[in-house]
Design an enzyme around this catalytic site. Sequence first.
Site, PDB file in Angstrom:
ATOM      1  N   SER A 107      27.875  25.354  76.265  1.00  0.00           N
ATOM      2  CA  SER A 107      28.113  26.344  77.312  1.00  0.00           C
ATOM      3  C   SER A 107      29.234  27.286  76.900  1.00  0.00           C
ATOM      4  CB  SER A 107      28.495  25.591  78.587  1.00  0.00           C
ATOM      5  OG  SER A 107      28.840  26.495  79.597  1.00  0.00           O
ATOM      6  N   CYS A 147      32.399  20.589  89.853  1.00  0.00           N
ATOM      7  CA  CYS A 147      31.169  20.799  90.610  1.00  0.00           C
ATOM      8  C   CYS A 147      31.162  20.010  91.914  1.00  0.00           C
ATOM      9  CB  CYS A 147      29.964  20.389  89.771  1.00  0.00           C
ATOM     10  SG  CYS A 147      29.985  21.144  88.167  1.00  0.00           S
TER      11      CYS A 147
HETATM   12  N1  PLP Z   1      27.731  19.235  81.084  1.00  0.00           N
HETATM   13  C1  PLP Z   1      29.048  18.990  81.116  1.00  0.00           C
HETATM   14  C2  PLP Z   1      29.603  17.792  80.421  1.00  0.00           C
HETATM   15  C3  PLP Z   1      29.898  19.869  81.819  1.00  0.00           C
HETATM   16  O1  PLP Z   1      31.214  19.628  81.842  1.00  0.00           O
HETATM   17  C4  PLP Z   1      29.338  20.995  82.479  1.00  0.00           C
HETATM   18  C5  PLP Z   1      30.188  21.881  83.278  1.00  0.00           C
HETATM   19  O2  PLP Z   1      31.177  21.448  83.857  1.00  0.00           O
HETATM   20  C6  PLP Z   1      27.949  21.207  82.380  1.00  0.00           C
HETATM   21  C7  PLP Z   1      27.182  20.304  81.671  1.00  0.00           C
HETATM   22  C8  PLP Z   1      27.304  22.408  83.015  1.00  0.00           C
HETATM   23  O3  PLP Z   1      27.580  23.563  82.273  1.00  0.00           O
HETATM   24  P1  PLP Z   1      27.314  25.037  82.844  1.00  0.00           P
HETATM   25  O4  PLP Z   1      28.475  25.370  83.702  1.00  0.00           O
HETATM   26  O5  PLP Z   1      27.236  25.909  81.626  1.00  0.00           O
HETATM   27  O6  PLP Z   1      26.033  25.006  83.565  1.00  0.00           O
END
Ligand code: PLP
Length: 414
Positions: free
Chosen positions: A235, A363
């Site tokens: 990301s 989140c």
């Molecule tokens: N996976 C992990 C380990 C993360 O920390 C995050 C975001 O906090 C994501 C996936 C999701 O990423 P994105 O914000 O690009 O959707």
Amino acid sequence: MKPIYLDHNATSPSTDAHLSILFNKLKDSIGNPSSPHAKGRNASVCLTEARKAIATSLNADVGEIIFLSGATEANNIATNGVLKNTKVPIESQHVITSSIEHPAIKEPIQFLKNTQNLKVTEIDVSKEGFIQFEDVIKNIKPDTTLITIMAANNEIGTIQPVKLIGDYLHYMRWGVSSSQSDKDSFDLLTSKYLNSNVSKEHLQKLHFHIDAVQAYGKIELDNWLSSGHDSVAISGHKVGSLQGIGALFLRRGRKYLPLILGGAQEKNRRAGTENLPGIISFGLIAKDLYTEQWIKEKNYIINLRDTFLKELSQLSNIELNTPNQMILPNTINFSVQGKKLKGEDLLVELDLQGVCASSGSACSSGANLPSKVILALGKESVLAKNSIRISLSHSNTKEEIEKTISIIKNYLNN
Ligand code: PLP
């Protein structure tokens, strides 16, 4: 007063220097990369440049990089998209994952479990927050079609043995390993733990996905990449690019059922006009990863983290949730414990004094629920509710750390 930003695992904000380079590039290159005219060609060149930079940063080929809206989309593809492409009904498939995955992995798997009876094994972590590599081998069955494990945890920063899993799979699939001692130990583990009905052909078909969002750009590739992973989610906004851009590395030959249909962008694997500003931004950041300068910055962050950890360890009423090894350079997680002490109150206090930190994963914050990751360590609900995450970058200073520690000390003493 400039805020003290200690929430880089949520988003690592773009620097002014990055934004100004990006702005200059965008001025000349905005056009649709699919258009045949000059503006379109210009945009297409920028797209290719960025794809090359990301591919290089992952030791991959350009054809193996698919641009997406973020790692949530990449993880949905690697679960939903991959499982639905196998031609085997979902209820006849089995997935291995861990108990501390991000919701972007957990939720699509849970959805398929609830709606289509997907079989799921969630591997527990140790009290320090690590899965055991052997537990993955033990749980592979003839119907296992996907293994999905994160490279590093977003809340506590623990680095998972995904490299070992990849090395093992690569050896079992193709008989190739980097040393005789690895071969010997893999053979031993196979005889001890691998289900005897699992064939080499089965392991060749099985898909191994890594959610590398928190490892990418924070630790060297050889801590988590091998030749055995089939896909990787990354990301942009976790490493300083604009938000809304991510990528999936998909090993040549691997396929998935696209989740978004429309135009032929990304070789028919992800329809929709590309997010050019995001892509260019991500490419610019990727170019600077894993350089000499990056190593210097990483060491600087480790120093800051260790200063922070040392100070924290001297305070009573603090329980550290981050273990002291195999962790990300930038992540610290602790809980406040004591009758009147609350993680959310400390966060408010930090915020009032200009310090941005977070509780649990970004989140799920907002609702004061116990952190599922801290619960998975076997800690009590009250500690899981009162956990705080500090995540650093090289933009932070020693003075900022000192100020933050003094706010924490004051909070604990009042
Ligand atoms: N996976 C992990 C380990 C993360 O920390 C995050 C975001 O906090 C994501 C996936 C999701 O990423 P994105 O914000 O690009 O959707």
